[in-house]
Design an enzyme around this catalytic site. Structure first.
Site, PDB file in Angstrom:
ATOM      1  N   LYS A  98       0.870  -1.182   0.000  1.00 55.52           N
ATOM      2  CA  LYS A  98       0.000   0.000   0.000  1.00 55.52           C
ATOM      3  C   LYS A  98       0.905   1.231   0.000  1.00 55.52           C
ATOM      4  O   LYS A  98       1.632   1.468   0.967  1.00 55.52           O
ATOM      5  CB  LYS A  98      -0.922  -0.002   1.218  1.00 55.52           C
ATOM      6  CG  LYS A  98      -1.919   1.155   1.207  1.00 55.52           C
ATOM      7  CD  LYS A  98      -2.913   1.048   2.373  1.00 55.52           C
ATOM      8  CE  LYS A  98      -3.726   2.320   2.508  1.00 55.52           C
ATOM      9  NZ  LYS A  98      -3.735   2.817   3.892  1.00 55.52           N
ATOM     10  N   ASP A 134      -3.502  -2.392  12.356  1.00 55.34           N
ATOM     11  CA  ASP A 134      -3.464  -3.060  11.056  1.00 55.34           C
ATOM     12  C   ASP A 134      -4.043  -4.463  11.217  1.00 55.34           C
ATOM     13  O   ASP A 134      -3.720  -5.188  12.167  1.00 55.34           O
ATOM     14  CB  ASP A 134      -2.036  -3.101  10.506  1.00 55.34           C
ATOM     15  CG  ASP A 134      -1.529  -1.713  10.108  1.00 55.34           C
ATOM     16  OD1 ASP A 134      -2.343  -0.771  10.060  1.00 55.34           O
ATOM     17  OD2 ASP A 134      -0.312  -1.577   9.855  1.00 55.34           O
ATOM     18  N   HIS A 180      -2.378   3.151  15.805  1.00 51.68           N
ATOM     19  CA  HIS A 180      -1.579   4.239  15.234  1.00 51.68           C
ATOM     20  C   HIS A 180      -2.423   5.135  14.342  1.00 51.68           C
ATOM     21  O   HIS A 180      -3.524   4.778  13.936  1.00 51.68           O
ATOM     22  CB  HIS A 180      -0.370   3.675  14.475  1.00 51.68           C
ATOM     23  CG  HIS A 180      -0.706   2.668  13.407  1.00 51.68           C
ATOM     24  ND1 HIS A 180      -1.103   1.379  13.674  1.00 51.68           N
ATOM     25  CD2 HIS A 180      -0.718   2.768  12.059  1.00 51.68           C
ATOM     26  CE1 HIS A 180      -1.317   0.728  12.544  1.00 51.68           C
ATOM     27  NE2 HIS A 180      -1.104   1.552  11.551  1.00 51.68           N
ATOM     28  N   HIS A 185      -6.100   3.368  14.124  1.00 48.95           N
ATOM     29  CA  HIS A 185      -6.483   2.002  13.744  1.00 48.95           C
ATOM     30  C   HIS A 185      -5.346   1.052  14.110  1.00 48.95           C
ATOM     31  O   HIS A 185      -4.222   1.485  14.335  1.00 48.95           O
ATOM     32  CB  HIS A 185      -6.750   1.903  12.236  1.00 48.95           C
ATOM     33  CG  HIS A 185      -5.509   2.081  11.406  1.00 48.95           C
ATOM     34  ND1 HIS A 185      -4.918   3.311  11.199  1.00 48.95           N
ATOM     35  CD2 HIS A 185      -4.718   1.185  10.760  1.00 48.95           C
ATOM     36  CE1 HIS A 185      -3.831   3.166  10.465  1.00 48.95           C
ATOM     37  NE2 HIS A 185      -3.679   1.874  10.183  1.00 48.95           N
TER      38      HIS A 185
HETATM   39  C1  OGA Z   1      -1.366   2.177   7.064  1.00 52.14           C
HETATM   40  C2  OGA Z   1      -0.696   3.150   7.957  1.00 52.14           C
HETATM   41  C3  OGA Z   1       1.070   4.721   8.330  1.00 52.14           C
HETATM   42  C4  OGA Z   1       1.973   5.657   7.614  1.00 52.14           C
HETATM   43  O1  OGA Z   1      -1.182   2.282   5.838  1.00 52.14           O
HETATM   44  O2  OGA Z   1      -2.043   1.274   7.591  1.00 52.14           O
HETATM   45  O3  OGA Z   1      -0.974   3.121   9.126  1.00 52.14           O
HETATM   46  O4  OGA Z   1       2.994   6.017   8.203  1.00 52.14           O
HETATM   47  N1  OGA Z   1       0.238   3.987   7.446  1.00 52.14           N
HETATM   48  O5  OGA Z   1       1.669   6.057   6.486  1.00 52.14           O
HETATM   49 NI    NI Z   2      -1.761   1.199   9.626  1.00 54.42          NI
END
Ligand code: OGA
Ligand code: NI
Length: 331
Positions: free
Chosen positions: A198, A219, A273, A217
């Site tokens: 992602k 993960d 986080h 959230h």
């Molecule tokens: C996620 C996330 C954190 C970031 O993609 O689940 O928490 O530092 N990303 O971008």
């Molecule tokens: Ni995340």
């Protein structure tokens, strides 16, 4: 259906944040500042093995997040990965829209703007690109950006190297539970274990003190290995306050996800986080989610459960867990 992209909105010289992005007062960064002087653990993979196992297990139990250095993945490959991701997001909008995803099909693969449902219907200040990395049988290269042309070659190499780093981290985490090295990998499906990319893209935001990049959230997968660019923004919830995770060049930000919390019967913590956004600069991060296949049955591992330590979580397929998480149903 046309989706409003945050990147398009942000490029329009906005002076004020549109209402749908303004968080309720108790969620706003300006009212929920991170504590000063506290940092998450940084662990060098070159430490002697026994010390390494102990540090990893402690960080996973106390924090649910830690940074790793000396991991053997070359800084050149990391820069290339960042380069091809940035190049994709700088393409003309029309070209990006050719990859637009349709979460209503149950798949998030492609270019997208929102991944979670939330209660207040507030929108996160983020666009993303999501695709499968491995196992090969689940990868559809039509879902990967074709431009820049080197995207595929770079990401295939990154997949290969990240898979061996993931194996190493899972071995350390297994040993930290007193289990044999392959225990966690085998619970996550062995050869069928999945990795998903992602790419998070947070455009500059006119009023970052009122918005969130991603809302709080945990993960859903087992483990997340993330590389950000040098714009800070990630914060984790620890001991009843937010702690900012400082950027450390070429370090991997390793998050414990829900499935490892369940498998370890709560010894390892899935870290809560969120991300903040920046007024002047675009923040990007490359998150790799390590997950079991949908049909895998995940529950507390039998050796970790006994009469004095009963299961803290129910056992279910990962597909069922996902369904409940996406629909905000109790697990
Ligand atoms: C996620 C996330 C954190 C970031 O993609 O689940 O928490 O530092 N990303 O971008
Ligand atoms: Ni995340």
């Amino acid at each position: 259906m046309d989706v409003e992209r945050i990147q398009c909105l942000a490029s329009g010289l906005l002076k004020e944040l549109p209402a749908q992005f303004i968080r309720p007062a108790d969620e706003r960064p300006e009212n929920t500042k991170a504590v000063e002087g506290v940092t998450v653990p940084v662990i060098s993979l070159s430490l002697p093995h026994d010390i390494l196992v102990k540090q990893v297990a402690e960080a996973a139990s106390d924090w649910g997040i830690f940074l790793i250095t000396d991991h053997g993945i070359s800084p050149t490959l990391i820069s290339q990965l960042q380069e091809v991701g940035q190049q994709f997001f700088s393409l003309p909008q029309k070209e990006k829209e050719a990859y637009a995803n349709d979460p209503s099909t149950g798949s998030f693969e492609g270019y997208g703007t929102k991944m979670t449902k939330n209660v207040q219907q507030k929108v996160e200040w983020i666009d993303y690109y999501f695709h499968m990395m491995t196992p090969p049988s689940k990868v559809n290269y039509d879902m990967w950006p074709k431009n820049p042309p080197s995207y595929r070659e770079v990401t295939e190499e990154y997949t290969k190297q990240l898979l061996s780093l993931t194996d190493k981290v899972l071995e350390l985490l297994s040993e930290g539970l007193g289990l044999e090295k392959k225990a966690l990998r085998s619970s996550l499906g062995d050869e069928n274990m999945e990795m998903e990319m992602k790419i998070n893209m947070y455009p500059p935001c006119p009023q970052p003190e009122l918005a969130l990049g991603v809302e709080p959230h945990t993960d859903m997968a087992a483990l997340t290995l993330l590389i950000p660019n040098d714009v800070p923004g990630l914060q984790v919830w620890s001991q009843d306050r937010w702690v900012a995770v400082d950027y450390l060049q070429n370090a991997f930000f390793v998050h414990i996800g829900d499935q490892l919390e369940v498998l370890s019967n709560g010894k390892y913590k899935g870290v809560l986080h969120r991300t903040l956004v920046n007024k002047e600069r675009m923040r990007m991060s490359w998150a790799v989610f390590v997950a079991p296949p949908h049909e895998a049955v995940i529950g507390p591992l039998p050796p970790l459960v006994n009469q004095g330590n009963p299961p803290k979580f129910s056992t279910k397929t990962y597909a069922e867990y996902r369904h409940r998480k996406f629909n905000k149903l109790p697990q």
